[in-house]
Design an enzyme around this catalytic site. Structure first.
Site, PDB file in Angstrom:
ATOM      1  N   ASP A 309      85.992 -78.864 -94.644  1.00  0.00           N
ATOM      2  CA  ASP A 309      85.965 -78.006 -93.472  1.00  0.00           C
ATOM      3  C   ASP A 309      84.693 -78.334 -92.673  1.00  0.00           C
ATOM      4  O   ASP A 309      83.840 -79.113 -93.116  1.00  0.00           O
ATOM      5  CB  ASP A 309      86.004 -76.530 -93.889  1.00  0.00           C
ATOM      6  CG  ASP A 309      86.655 -75.644 -92.836  1.00  0.00           C
ATOM      7  OD1 ASP A 309      86.587 -75.985 -91.636  1.00  0.00           O
ATOM      8  OD2 ASP A 309      87.217 -74.595 -93.194  1.00  0.00           O
ATOM      9  N   GLU A 514      87.453 -65.866 -88.335  1.00  0.00           N
ATOM     10  CA  GLU A 514      86.556 -66.143 -89.458  1.00  0.00           C
ATOM     11  C   GLU A 514      85.605 -64.970 -89.752  1.00  0.00           C
ATOM     12  O   GLU A 514      86.006 -63.810 -89.700  1.00  0.00           O
ATOM     13  CB  GLU A 514      85.840 -67.480 -89.234  1.00  0.00           C
ATOM     14  CG  GLU A 514      86.857 -68.613 -89.073  1.00  0.00           C
ATOM     15  CD  GLU A 514      86.301 -69.998 -89.283  1.00  0.00           C
ATOM     16  OE1 GLU A 514      85.418 -70.189 -90.139  1.00  0.00           O
ATOM     17  OE2 GLU A 514      86.772 -70.932 -88.593  1.00  0.00           O
TER      18      GLU A 514
END
Length: 628
Positions: A309, A514
């Protein structure tokens, strides 16, 4: 100057001809007729360490240029959330930018093309005018794998319309706690539903041919894109739903709840898998050799490439980036093949070069990573078709795709309450009334109804892209004689003085993504509760709730006549009006448990303390109204 005889000239010409033939034959990696493994081996054998490490490096477009691609042999570029060539950039601007980068890659010694990735998680959602589909939290409600496959195919076309060939989707997290800020990216708390939704992968990549090998990456041509199952593994199970945190779990629950969708993804030919920021029982996934290499690669036989990521390897240490050389070592040893660096690429390249030349990382590990990356690039036809053109531009935001998104909205709605008594349902609403009220912060706001990962990383309220707001949809649907009054947050006095036939309140969460979305209280922000109280206390009302997860609504439900969970429906708000007014019936069933209070969390179907406000699988159904 001596003259050459005719025979000598013939010999020279023939020599040049055969030299050319021999060179082309020896460049087997450039020949699409050669077997895949022959092409991979031929190219790998030609590559220097510098070229191999370049292939393992992914950088953001903000630091990319044709010169950078050529000098460092960069294997991949991405657009992070909101990383665009220009505000409201056209598809042609995207294509020109990407082809410019690609020309840098093609100018290298071996001409290995780069792959361009983007977070196309509910349509090509970074791009202005793209069709924005409902987020996964709504799509799970449909329990309709064929619909999800069609959405994948439409998304692939819209991604290709901008010259991009790699989508960081699907998110196959199993969100077990709605306090998690990424819960809207998860299809369900139930792994069985998440497994069904992996049909997005053949939608994005194409179906593996009948004679194709299961488990080997497959991308079916220029109308398809590389997919990415994420985030491996356990991202939806962290303590209190804290993003990037620790999932404390038994091996049985890890493999029965969070792992099954990865088996399906690999069988369906997913080309890449992204690693989670989170940890499993204290072990950072970005450094977990046991799960990444021993299990995913060796046991499940995943043959595509594993990608980190964004700055994921930096976060192996606390604080992040405290010992970057160690982070490179741990992640590459663990089995990561491509690193989403994405900014300080020279630091990564220098660090990995040092580790290999000093024998901390064996060349066999580098070769494994590069083989996997090349396998995907060959399979997708990137060497034959490295440059994009404008033939696909017509697909961006097409009418056909917007109609598909509208269908998905209809099927994702869940009717939680209909009438204060069973015998007096409010829905479907009558199209013909004297005067109706529409209110709430989300009624006329395309950004709010799309949520996070829309144009910007965290999304944004306001008129951010093209679509149909729910207010516009209502106006499109009601009889022309019906007066529609919109006031975002009306006072009780205003409502009582207007003699409305009924009211529609559209409110909920504001956009987030997020960690920004992590919430320990899960309350609807003001003025949402005030609007519900004022409107529903004065006139018959239906509340349309826009949210990325179940939120606290128990204190307000008794005041409502009807309640619809609309999740984050995306750009096609007409789908909401289609069902409110009975052109289609409500069919959606909760794919998540709706709690009473946050003190109950985490609470999932099958738990011994299960006492929800609305249980998993709940949803009132209605029949369509037959037009006269």
């Amino acid at each position: 100057m001596a003259k050459l005889s005719p025979s000598t000239l013939v010999i020279i010409v023939m020599c040049c001809y055969w030299a050319t033939i021999a060179a082309s034959q020896s460049m087997k990696y450039k020949d699409p007729k050669q077997p895949l493994n022959v092409r991979i081996k031929d190219l790998l054998n030609r590559m220097t360490l510098e070229e191999k490490i370049g292939q393992m490096t992914q950088i953001d477009r903000s630091v990319a240029s044709a010169d950078v691609m050529q000098k460092y042999f960069i294997g991949s570029i991405l657009s992070g959330g909101g990383s665009v060539p220009a505000k409201e950039a056209s598809p042609e601007m995207w294509i020109d930018m990407i082809n410019g980068f690609q020309n840098g890659s093609l100018a290298t010694r071996l001409g290995i093309p780069m792959i361009y990735g983007i977070d196309a998680v509910h349509g090509n959602n970074n791009v202005y005018k793209a069709t924005i589909f409902p987020h996964n939290v709504g799509l799970g409600v449909t329990r309709d794998p064929e619909l999800i496959k069609k959405i994948g195919a439409a998304t692939a076309l819209e991604v290709r319309a901008t010259g991009i060939n790699y989508a960081f989707a699907p998110c196959i997290a199993v969100c077990r706690d709605p306090r998690w800020g990424r819960c809207f990216e998860s299809y369900s708390e139930d792994p069985a539903i998440v497994r069904q939704m992996t049909e997005l992968i053949p939608g994005l990549q194409g179906d593996i041919p009948a004679n194709g090998r299961k488990g080997v990456p497959y991308v079916g041509g220029k109308e398809k894109v590389v997919a990415c199952a994420k985030h491996f593994v356990g991202d939806g199970g962290t303590t209190k739903g804290i993003n990037e945190n620790n999932t404390v779990i038994s091996p049985h629950n890890l493999f029965s709840i969070h792992m099954p969708a990865y088996y399906d993804s690999v069988l369906k030919g997913v080309a890449t898998i992204m690693i989670s920021y989170s940890s499993v029982n204290g072990a950072k996934m970005h450094g977990d050799h046991q799960l990444v290499t021993n299990f995913l690669k060796n046991n499940v036989k995943f043959r595509g490439f594993v990608i980190s990521d964004w700055q994921g390897i930096d976060r192996i240490t606390d604080p992040p980036h405290a010992n970057y050389t160690y982070s490179i070592l741990r992640s590459v040893e663990a089995g990561l093949d491509m690193i989403m660096v994405p900014l300080n690429y020279t630091e990564f390249i220098d660090g990995l070069s040092y580790l290999v030349t000093n024998n901390f990382i064996p060349m066999s590990r580098i070769d494994d990573a590069v083989k996997r990356i090349l396998r995907v690039k060959f399979v997708m036809g990137l060497f034959e078709n490295p440059l994009a053109d404008t033939t696909m531009v017509k697909h961006l935001g097409s009418h056909e795709h917007r109609e598909l998104a509208r269908e998905a909205v209809r099927k994702s709605l869940v009717l939680l309450k209909n009438g204060k008594t069973v015998t007096e349902p409010l829905l479907p609403l009558p199209k013909k009334s004297a005067k109706i009220l529409v209110s709430g912060t989300h009624a006329d706001d395309i950004g709010n109804q799309c949520g996070g990962w829309t144009i910007e990383w965290h999304g944004q309220s306001g008129n951010i892209t093209i679509g149909t707001t729910i207010l516009s949809a209502i106006k499109n649907t009601v009889d022309p004689t019906t007066e529609v009054v919109y006031q975002e947050n009306p006072t009780p006095e205003f409502i009582k003085s207007n003699n409305f036939s009924y009211a529609i309140v559209v409110t909920g969460e504001h956009p987030y993504s997020e960690t920004v979305g992590d919430s320990l209280n899960l309350t609807i922000p003001e003025p949402g509760p005030t609007t519900i109280t004022n409107v529903c206390g004065a006139v018959k009302c239906v509340v349309v709730l826009i949210s990325g997860r179940p939120v606290v609504i128990e204190p307000y439900v008794s005041n409502m006549d009807a309640l619809v969970a609309a999740w984050l429906p995306g750009s096609e708000g007409q789908g909401v009006a289609d069902v409110l007014y009975g052109d289609y019936g409500f069919t959606g069933k909760l794919a998540r448990t709706w709690f009473k209070t946050v003190d109950q969390l985490p609470m999932n179907v099958g738990d011994p303390h299960y006492d929800p406000l609305y249980p998993f699988g709940f949803g009132i159904t209605t029949e369509p109204v037959k037009s006269s």
